[in-house]
Design a protein around this motif. Structure first.
Motif, PDB file in Angstrom:
ATOM      1  N   PHE A   1       2.824  -1.493  -6.480  1.00 10.60           N
ATOM      2  CA  PHE A   1       4.163  -0.939  -6.476  1.00 10.60           C
ATOM      3  C   PHE A   1       4.289   0.223  -5.499  1.00 10.60           C
ATOM      4  O   PHE A   1       5.327   0.373  -4.837  1.00 10.60           O
ATOM      5  CB  PHE A   1       4.555  -0.494  -7.884  1.00 10.60           C
ATOM      6  N   ILE A   2       3.263   1.057  -5.389  1.00  9.05           N
ATOM      7  CA  ILE A   2       3.327   2.152  -4.421  1.00  9.05           C
ATOM      8  C   ILE A   2       3.404   1.600  -3.008  1.00  9.05           C
ATOM      9  O   ILE A   2       4.180   2.074  -2.173  1.00  9.05           O
ATOM     10  CB  ILE A   2       2.110   3.082  -4.587  1.00  9.05           C
ATOM     11  N   MET A   3       2.609   0.564  -2.724  1.00 13.37           N
ATOM     12  CA  MET A   3       2.623  -0.036  -1.398  1.00 13.37           C
ATOM     13  C   MET A   3       3.958  -0.713  -1.112  1.00 13.37           C
ATOM     14  O   MET A   3       4.560  -0.519  -0.049  1.00 13.37           O
ATOM     15  CB  MET A   3       1.486  -1.045  -1.277  1.00 13.37           C
ATOM     16  N   VAL A   4       4.426  -1.518  -2.065  1.00 13.24           N
ATOM     17  CA  VAL A   4       5.646  -2.302  -1.838  1.00 13.24           C
ATOM     18  C   VAL A   4       6.861  -1.405  -1.664  1.00 13.24           C
ATOM     19  O   VAL A   4       7.628  -1.542  -0.686  1.00 13.24           O
ATOM     20  CB  VAL A   4       5.866  -3.294  -2.996  1.00 13.24           C
ATOM     21  N   TYR A   5       7.052  -0.462  -2.570  1.00  9.01           N
ATOM     22  CA  TYR A   5       8.265   0.357  -2.513  1.00  9.01           C
ATOM     23  C   TYR A   5       8.153   1.472  -1.482  1.00  9.01           C
ATOM     24  O   TYR A   5       9.167   1.929  -0.946  1.00  9.01           O
ATOM     25  CB  TYR A   5       8.586   0.900  -3.900  1.00  9.01           C
TER      26      TYR A   5
ATOM     27  N   GLY B   1      16.260   6.859  -4.802  1.00  7.22           N
ATOM     28  CA  GLY B   1      17.018   5.651  -5.137  1.00  7.22           C
ATOM     29  C   GLY B   1      16.129   4.422  -5.186  1.00  7.22           C
ATOM     30  O   GLY B   1      16.192   3.619  -6.128  1.00  7.22           O
ATOM     31  N   ILE B   2      15.269   4.256  -4.181  1.00  2.29           N
ATOM     32  CA  ILE B   2      14.357   3.105  -4.169  1.00  2.29           C
ATOM     33  C   ILE B   2      13.319   3.238  -5.284  1.00  2.29           C
ATOM     34  O   ILE B   2      12.884   2.241  -5.865  1.00  2.29           O
ATOM     35  CB  ILE B   2      13.691   2.978  -2.783  1.00  2.29           C
ATOM     36  N   GLY B   3      12.927   4.482  -5.608  1.00  2.00           N
ATOM     37  CA  GLY B   3      12.011   4.679  -6.737  1.00  2.00           C
ATOM     38  C   GLY B   3      12.606   4.204  -8.049  1.00  2.00           C
ATOM     39  O   GLY B   3      11.914   3.584  -8.869  1.00  2.00           O
TER      40      GLY B   3
ATOM     41  N   THR C   1      -2.248   2.949   9.794  1.00  2.00           N
ATOM     42  CA  THR C   1      -3.679   2.698   9.570  1.00  2.00           C
ATOM     43  C   THR C   1      -4.325   3.735   8.663  1.00  2.00           C
ATOM     44  O   THR C   1      -5.022   3.375   7.702  1.00  2.00           O
ATOM     45  CB  THR C   1      -4.414   2.613  10.919  1.00  2.00           C
ATOM     46  N   PRO C   2      -4.148   5.049   8.902  1.00  2.00           N
ATOM     47  CA  PRO C   2      -4.763   6.028   7.976  1.00  2.00           C
ATOM     48  C   PRO C   2      -4.246   5.893   6.542  1.00  2.00           C
ATOM     49  O   PRO C   2      -5.017   6.081   5.588  1.00  2.00           O
ATOM     50  CB  PRO C   2      -4.370   7.380   8.592  1.00  2.00           C
ATOM     51  N   ILE C   3      -2.962   5.583   6.400  1.00  2.00           N
ATOM     52  CA  ILE C   3      -2.400   5.426   5.052  1.00  2.00           C
ATOM     53  C   ILE C   3      -3.040   4.232   4.343  1.00  2.00           C
ATOM     54  O   ILE C   3      -3.396   4.303   3.160  1.00  2.00           O
ATOM     55  CB  ILE C   3      -0.871   5.246   5.127  1.00  2.00           C
ATOM     56  N   MET C   4      -3.187   3.128   5.074  1.00  2.00           N
ATOM     57  CA  MET C   4      -3.790   1.937   4.490  1.00  2.00           C
ATOM     58  C   MET C   4      -5.243   2.186   4.109  1.00  2.00           C
ATOM     59  O   MET C   4      -5.721   1.665   3.096  1.00  2.00           O
ATOM     60  CB  MET C   4      -3.697   0.773   5.480  1.00  2.00           C
TER      61      MET C   4
ATOM     62  N   GLY D   1       4.609  10.316  -9.067  1.00  2.00           N
ATOM     63  CA  GLY D   1       3.917  11.218  -8.151  1.00  2.00           C
ATOM     64  C   GLY D   1       3.351  10.501  -6.940  1.00  2.00           C
ATOM     65  O   GLY D   1       3.510  10.955  -5.800  1.00  2.00           O
ATOM     66  N   GLY D   2       2.655   9.377  -7.175  1.00  2.00           N
ATOM     67  CA  GLY D   2       2.073   8.630  -6.065  1.00  2.00           C
ATOM     68  C   GLY D   2       3.123   8.029  -5.158  1.00  2.00           C
ATOM     69  O   GLY D   2       2.978   8.049  -3.926  1.00  2.00           O
ATOM     70  N   TYR D   3       4.184   7.525  -5.761  1.00  2.00           N
ATOM     71  CA  TYR D   3       5.261   6.939  -4.959  1.00  2.00           C
ATOM     72  C   TYR D   3       5.936   7.999  -4.103  1.00  2.00           C
ATOM     73  O   TYR D   3       6.175   7.786  -2.899  1.00  2.00           O
ATOM     74  CB  TYR D   3       6.281   6.267  -5.878  1.00  2.00           C
ATOM     75  N   MET D   4       6.256   9.150  -4.688  1.00  2.00           N
ATOM     76  CA  MET D   4       6.918  10.212  -3.931  1.00  2.00           C
ATOM     77  C   MET D   4       6.030  10.703  -2.795  1.00  2.00           C
ATOM     78  O   MET D   4       6.512  10.995  -1.691  1.00  2.00           O
ATOM     79  CB  MET D   4       7.274  11.373  -4.862  1.00  2.00           C
ATOM     80  N   LEU D   5       4.720  10.793  -3.037  1.00  2.00           N
ATOM     81  CA  LEU D   5       3.795  11.255  -2.004  1.00  2.00           C
ATOM     82  C   LEU D   5       3.765  10.288  -0.824  1.00  2.00           C
ATOM     83  O   LEU D   5       3.977  10.677   0.333  1.00  2.00           O
ATOM     84  CB  LEU D   5       2.398  11.431  -2.615  1.00  2.00           C
ATOM     85  N   TYR D   6       3.494   9.009  -1.126  1.00  2.00           N
ATOM     86  CA  TYR D   6       3.352   8.035  -0.051  1.00  2.00           C
ATOM     87  C   TYR D   6       4.706   7.643   0.546  1.00  2.00           C
ATOM     88  O   TYR D   6       4.807   7.375   1.752  1.00  2.00           O
ATOM     89  CB  TYR D   6       2.616   6.800  -0.555  1.00  2.00           C
TER      90      TYR D   6
END
Length: 441
Positions: free
Chosen positions: A192-196, A232-234, A344-347, A317-322
């Motif tokens: 979910f963090i990756m997708v959104y 909104g997307i969160g 690349t660094p994020i992945m 928290g993780g979603y807002m960060l990424y």
């Protein structure tokens, strides 16, 4: 309503009203449930065709051992192996050739077929011959009742694991069940963090490419636009997770009743709950209880409310960060191809978090699990694997505190990049240039 609130409402309603969102939301639980129950249903279907297996046994000892099954019929052969192989008769599916005493020569048995040998047939042949050869080998030792002695000496030991609570109550637990639950939430959090997060980046890039953002920033500040889009997307992600959880649970319970025929009666469920509550069962009932009831008791030892609560906290928290990082990347580039340099660094961080969570299953209190559940960039994923093992409260609070402080700082940095990059076209900035943007006032 504030400007951020208007943007949040626009992003949320615009995405949840799309046909793709509705189709994916309602179709995914159906596919997930189908992955569980369709193989179960297909495995229960028996074919009408019975395959003939010819046995060519030169010793005359092994052929009588084989019994017909629903799928295979064993026939004593009357011709040579070569004739059967060269024959045009397609009624013979396979040929079992035994040319010598298998105790003295284990390689003397071979199974031939024009097609690939099914696993079921190989298993029937192996089990039938293995049972006979074991008994024959034990008979050569000339020890009375050797088979019974060996059978009695075979002990399958499995330690009981009991978890006690502060009030002195005991309940049966399972490290395997806790690991599976933790891994499930770990994978969901990662996905979910990756997708959104990627959805935020894609949305920013689309508005920038279509020049819509030029009109929007004339009435709202870039920071308000970025935060409205992220939040909104969160909310869209939380809505989809809630709907998936409800629909999946409903479908699995309905499928369980359909395929099991409602055979798990209320008394068994009540006994499982009683065992979970006090850890005991009268008499020998515990030794003979059904596996489903035992698993039910273990699942009830998992604090689902606590895990669900912290899952939402860590997801936010993780979603807002990424997502703030993704928004900054989306604002700085003009095309999907240009994002690879910054993604690349994020992945790497995300993949490391997932593998750290997987390797932490065996030792949820080890150094890898502890530090990766504290570091903000990995804690939203790794902490999910540790929560079912009831870690100390101070570790959770420290991890959440560092995560939220970090994402606030990351949002501040991302907003500075966002306000410059969102109006820049035709040039892919370097990391050095993006660092300069942070100094602009």
């Amino acid at each position: 309503m504030s400007k951020i609130g208007i943007i949040i409402k626009r992003e949320y309603l615009n995405r949840v009203s799309k046909k793709s969102f509705l189709i994916l939301t309602f179709l995914t639980p159906i596919l997930f449930s189908a992955l569980i129950f369709v193989p179960l249903w297909l495995s229960s279907i028996k074919g009408d065709e019975v395959k003939n297996v010819v046995i060519l046994d030169r010793t005359g000892v092994y052929a009588p051992l084989f019994e017909n099954t629903d799928n295979y019929k064993f026939i004593a052969g009357t011709e040579s192996l070569e004739k059967y192989k060269s024959s045009d008769d397609k009624s013979v599916f396979a040929i079992l050739s035994i040319t010598d005493n298998l105790l003295e020569n284990p390689k003397a048995a071979t199974l031939y077929s024009e097609k690939q040998i099914p696993g079921e047939l190989s298993r029937i042949v192996n089990q039938t011959l293995s049972r006979y050869l074991e008994n024959a080998k034990m008979a050569t030792y000339n020890i009375p009742n050797l088979k019974e002695i060996i059978k009695e000496s075979q002990i399958k030991f499995e330690i009981n694991t009991i978890k006690w609570s502060e009030d002195g109550g005991e309940s049966e637990s399972s490290a395997l069940v806790a690991s599976i639950v933790g891994m499930l939430f770990t994978v969901i959090s990662y996905m979910f963090i990756m997708v959104y997060g990627a959805m935020v980046m894609q949305g920013v890039m689309e508005e920038k490419t279509n020049r819509i953002v030029e009109l929007m920033v004339s009435s709202v500040r870039p920071f308000q636009l970025m935060m409205g889009k992220i939040i909104g997307i969160g909310f869209v992600g939380l809505t989809q997770m809630l709907l998936w959880a409800i629909l999946t649970l409903t479908l699995i319970m309905g499928g369980q009743f359909l395929f099991m025929g409602g055979t798990v009666d209320a008394q068994m469920m009540q006994q499982g709950a009683m065992m979970s509550a006090n850890g005991t069962m009268p008499g020998m009932a515990e030794a003979s209880q059904e596996p489903a009831v035992k698993i039910l008791g273990m699942l009830q030892t998992i604090n689902w409310a606590e895990i669900g609560f912290f899952f939402v906290i860590y997801f936010i928290g993780g979603y807002m960060l990424y997502a703030s990082v993704f928004a900054a990347i989306g604002s700085a580039v003009d095309s999907q191809e240009d994002t690879q340099q910054f993604m690349t660094p994020i992945m790497v961080f995300m993949m490391f978090s997932l593998y750290a969570g997987i390797y932490s299953m065996e030792n949820p209190d080890g150094p890898l699990a502890f530090w990766c559940s504290i570091i903000p960039f990995t804690s939203p994923i790794v902490m999910m694997i540790r929560l079912p093992f009831e870690i100390p409260l101070w570790e959770k609070l420290l991890s959440i505190g560092l995560l939220y402080i970090t994402f606030i700082g990351i949002i501040w940095f991302s907003a500075k990049i966002y306000r410059v990059g969102i109006l820049m076209y035709g040039k892919k900035p370097t990391i050095k240039e993006m660092i300069k943007w942070l100094k602009y006032k």
